[in-house]
Design an enzyme around this catalytic site. Sequence first.
Site, PDB file in Angstrom:
ATOM      1  CG  ASP A  14      -1.928   1.159   1.144  1.00 41.68           C
ATOM      2  OD1 ASP A  14      -2.980   0.978   0.492  1.00 41.68           O
ATOM      3  OD2 ASP A  14      -1.659   2.225   1.718  1.00 41.68           O
TER       4      ASP A  14
ATOM      5  CG  HIS B 183      -6.633   7.194   4.548  1.00 43.89           C
ATOM      6  ND1 HIS B 183      -6.834   6.821   3.249  1.00 43.89           N
ATOM      7  CD2 HIS B 183      -7.863   7.478   5.055  1.00 43.89           C
ATOM      8  CE1 HIS B 183      -8.123   6.881   2.962  1.00 43.89           C
ATOM      9  NE2 HIS B 183      -8.772   7.272   4.039  1.00 43.89           N
TER      10      HIS B 183
END
Length: 580
Positions: free
Chosen positions: A26, A167
């Site tokens: 990610d 996030h």
Amino acid sequence: MTAVAIQGTLDEIGMPLVSTTFVVVDLETTGGAPSGSEITEIGAVKVRGGEVVGEFSTLVRPGSSIPPFIAVLTGITDLMVAGAPRITSALPSFLEFAHGSVLVAHNAPFDVGFLKAACELTGARWPPFHVLDTARLARRVLSRDEARDCKLSTLARLFRSGTTPNHRALADARATVDVLHGLLERLGNVGVHTVEELALWQSKVTVAQRQKRHLSEQLPHAPGVYLFTAPDGEVLYVGKSKDLRTRVRTYFTASETRPRMTEMVSIATGVTGIECATPLEAEVRELRLIAERKPRYNRRSRFPERGSWLKLTVEAFPRLSLVRQVRDDDATYLGPFGSRRLAEAAMTAVHEAVPIRQCTQRLSMKPASSACILADMGRCGAPCTGAESPADYAVHVDAVRQAFTGDPGPLVRRLLERISLLAEQQRYEEAAVRRDRLSTLVRSAARGQRMAALAAVPQLVAARRRELGGWELHVIRYGRLAAAEVSPPGADPRPYVDALVATAETVRPAPEPLPAATAEEAECVLRWLETPGTRLVRVDGVWALPWPSAAGYAAVVEARDEDHYAAQPFADRRPLRPLR
């Protein structure tokens, strides 16, 4: 009826999911696209057999400030990355960590796009990763009742992940690992056990499909054509492949997105394979079999005889006629067109550029009493009344004939002048319509001239070196593939060429400008001949385009295509094939 258990063969095993190493990655970035944005954090988790075997995490110092709204979203500030490594140092470390694994990401095009862009920026080579997208898999595995969307946060809750996405790269990668394991568990229940099956998987494989996978076992690992047949022997579907066995097996080990293919497989009781020497031979044989058998589950190439042609007639005052067949009558033809609509568009373009008559009656040298309205509009010289002599009318006919067989420049320039005039008058829609007609005329003329040039060659022998050694050899006669063969690695190919020419199919020329095959077959042969690396061995006759030719006006076609593309700024242009 008793179900029959079918044991899979060893070559069906592929890469078992249980022993495959996955690296789930990610990224956090300064924006939504690689152009103008940079990576600020990389997080990755390495898993094998359901167990975490390693983690990778680093902040990355971008070359510009992090936008405030990104800092609020991710919690990553300029101060946090002040002492972090640049991407030139962070990227090699990540690639080393991920080496030899299957790369996994949620919305993989985003992360992979940034990583590839970083490789280009730093001069690093992007490894040939096999890429899986958990978001894409989730859309095919889960129903709307289970998950209202495929956001990472939604899926993490569904699969009860031990990590909440926030996030930040490592946390989101850990949550994606749990989502991946949840999806793999679901897929294992429908028979997906290898990476290859996972990449091809689209929807649930029916029991009936899986029980028929033995139909592929007798097929070779070689290029060729395969035919699915019904119990009464009817050919249901014809396809081609560079590897017959592997391709046919996918109909049973991985499901199809095309509903008609699922229906076809449920009906089929047999698969016949026709081994071919080369991929080009397989492509040509597929076209010939589809045209001959007209399988109901094939949508393309079933009716090559239905093409439309524009004919410049042979009479005292020639005109354009829309016909279905080319005859040996000394007329000039343009085509074939894929539809009558396209043929009519090209005809209209010619009529707009040249005042050739549009009436359908046969004219004699005896003048008529009055002309039609087209003469009053300046669209026709009225040869019917004697207002235009045969010699003057022949100038228009020669311009049309030259546009079909050689240089369409005079017609193109006249049409472009009218298009420009309409644009200056802000009549943009009319200009666009005329531009599309012009593009159709130029495209069809260029296509026809390429085929006519090949169709005029009595024999052409060409070769291309194979990756495994040896040569692909083809004999083409009057635009038709007459023979195909492969010479062994290390052997002198010249004796094989001589033998191939001696045993090739005898081909007779078709009426000009037709090739001695369908237009689609001739185009397949042309694509192969024009591929870099193909070498001409022998050419009997002359293989050349006229000069100048319609190919010199390709910019007209490209401009039209670009305008149509730009007219749909929000169209979904994502590639449908899996990322590699």
